[in-house]
Design an enzyme around this catalytic site. Structure first.
Site, PDB file in Angstrom:
ATOM      1  N   LYS A  53      -1.167  20.912  -3.340  1.00 30.31           N
ATOM      2  CA  LYS A  53      -1.025  20.076  -2.504  1.00 30.31           C
ATOM      3  C   LYS A  53       0.295  20.056  -2.250  1.00 30.31           C
ATOM      4  O   LYS A  53       1.132  20.023  -0.926  1.00 30.31           O
ATOM      5  CB  LYS A  53      -2.134  19.993  -2.245  1.00 30.31           C
ATOM      6  CG  LYS A  53      -3.686  21.057  -1.956  1.00 30.31           C
ATOM      7  CD  LYS A  53      -4.931  19.892  -1.475  1.00 30.31           C
ATOM      8  CE  LYS A  53      -6.178  21.056  -1.900  1.00 30.31           C
ATOM      9  NZ  LYS A  53      -7.465  20.355  -1.585  1.00 30.31           N
ATOM     10  N   GLN A  97      -9.684  14.651  -1.086  1.00 37.39           N
ATOM     11  CA  GLN A  97      -9.570  15.353  -1.779  1.00 37.39           C
ATOM     12  C   GLN A  97     -11.458  15.067  -2.387  1.00 37.39           C
ATOM     13  O   GLN A  97     -12.201  14.264  -2.667  1.00 37.39           O
ATOM     14  CB  GLN A  97      -9.029  15.270  -2.912  1.00 37.39           C
ATOM     15  CG  GLN A  97      -9.832  16.469  -4.235  1.00 37.39           C
ATOM     16  CD  GLN A  97      -8.961  17.811  -3.770  1.00 37.39           C
ATOM     17  OE1 GLN A  97      -7.796  18.244  -3.252  1.00 37.39           O
ATOM     18  NE2 GLN A  97      -9.714  18.600  -4.147  1.00 37.39           N
ATOM     19  N   ASP A 120      -8.335  19.989   6.949  1.00 37.07           N
ATOM     20  CA  ASP A 120      -9.370  20.301   6.482  1.00 37.07           C
ATOM     21  C   ASP A 120     -10.338  21.142   6.725  1.00 37.07           C
ATOM     22  O   ASP A 120     -11.055  22.563   6.953  1.00 37.07           O
ATOM     23  CB  ASP A 120      -9.958  19.668   5.423  1.00 37.07           C
ATOM     24  CG  ASP A 120      -9.713  19.650   3.458  1.00 37.07           C
ATOM     25  OD1 ASP A 120      -8.764  20.839   3.244  1.00 37.07           O
ATOM     26  OD2 ASP A 120      -9.926  18.175   3.431  1.00 37.07           O
TER      27      ASP A 120
END
Ligand code: NAD
Length: 281
Positions: A53, A97, A120
């Site tokens: 990412k 994460q 997200d």
């Protein structure tokens, strides 16, 4: 001929566009778009995902702020960091994460993220806004699947879409996005009776289960579009999806490979959401 849906190719074109948007933003505001990446503990798979990412961000010109926290981090410490990032104007997106180490509460951590920076698309606010059909930062994986369908001109209107998996981050929002595009949606899960029979009705089959090669030829309607979200290791340690690619690709009209299908699109949508978040700030 079965169409192999190329997520790497579509994701690369999303990043190209994102690079132009990030440059425009820099020119107009004199500032970079920023993504804070929070990684707690040393799960090797998470470290790989975070690195990929961050590489994507570097390629498009999004600045990343790396926060690596030790396995022993407490909920309070994590919440405090998220609070600081919420208030930091140079941070447009916050990525925590997952999975977090077992002693930490993921729901509580997600709830701490400001919805405007929730790139997200996991917060109750963004999922609720998605449900209501409102403008929202949408969950990256389902959004990436919709973008793949759009790119390949796969019409969802009036089609029977079967989503296997009902997680909050993939299956449920995926079902909402397909419904929004006028598909007739069936959601399957671990208690579904006769899963193959339901899957065989699918014009569009989305697998988000997490069981290596669970869905075989008996789950595929000839000509169906098969989207495999799963990322698993099989007994030989090879990366495979939830669909038995060999068996399914001989029947499907179109299919995503693993790797190289949905995975790169998830990352590409994270980039797009981060840009969206900066533009909306
Ligand atoms: P999850 O474990 O939260 O949910 C799995 C779902 O599958 C559950 O709703 C469960 O009811 C259902 N299920 C489990 N066993 C089943 C069975 N035998 N038959 C039918 N349904 C069953 O998982 P998740 O977070 O939604 O992830 C699913 C898969 O997608 C995993 O392999 C994960 O690694 C992968 N994933 C990939 C991406 C990507 O970018 N490609 C992103 C997120 C998740």
């Amino acid at each position: 001929m079965t169409l192999i849906i190329d997520g790497n190719h579509v994701a690369a074109s999303v990043r190209e566009q994102a690079k132009r948007s990030a440059q425009d933003y820099l020119q107009q505001t004199g500032k970079s778009i920023g993504l804070a990446v929070v990684l707690v503990g040393d799960d090797p798979a998470s470290a790989v995902y975070v690195r990929m990412k961050e590489q994507d961000c570097a390629e498009v010109g999004i600045q990343t702020f790396d926060h690596r926290l030790s396995e022993e981090t407490t909920q309070d410490e994590l919440n405090q960091l998220i609070g600081k990032l919420n208030a930091d104007e140079s941070v447009h997106g916050i990525l925590v994460q997952l999975p977090l180490p077992g002693h930490l509460d993921e729901e509580a951590a997600i709830a701490q993220i400001s919805p405007e920076k929730d790139v997200d698309g996991f917060t109750a606010e963004n999922l609720g806004r998605t449900l209501r059909g409102q403008n929202a930062l949408r969950a990256c994986t389902p959004l990436g699947v919709m973008r793949l369908l759009e790119h390949y001109d796969i019409d969802t209107c009036g089609k029977h879409a079967v989503v296997v998996g009902r997680s909050t981050i993939v299956g449920k929002p995926q079902s909402l996005l397909l419904l929004e595009k006028n598909a007739t949606v069936t959601i399957c899960h671990s208690r579904t009776a006769d899963l193959p029979a339901v899957c065989r009705q699918a014009d569009i089959l989305v697998a988000a289960v997490g069981v290596a090669e669970l869905l075989g030829a008996d789950c595929i309607k000839p000509g169906a579009v098969v989207i495999d979200v799963g990322i698993n290791r099989n007994k030989e340690g090879k990366l495979v999806g939830d669909v038995d690619f060999e068996a399914a690709s001989s029947l499907a009209g179109a299919i995503t490979p693993v790797p190289g299908g949905v995975g790169p699109m998830t990352r590409a949508m994270l980039i797009e959401n981060t840009i969206q978040s900066a533009l909306d700030a």
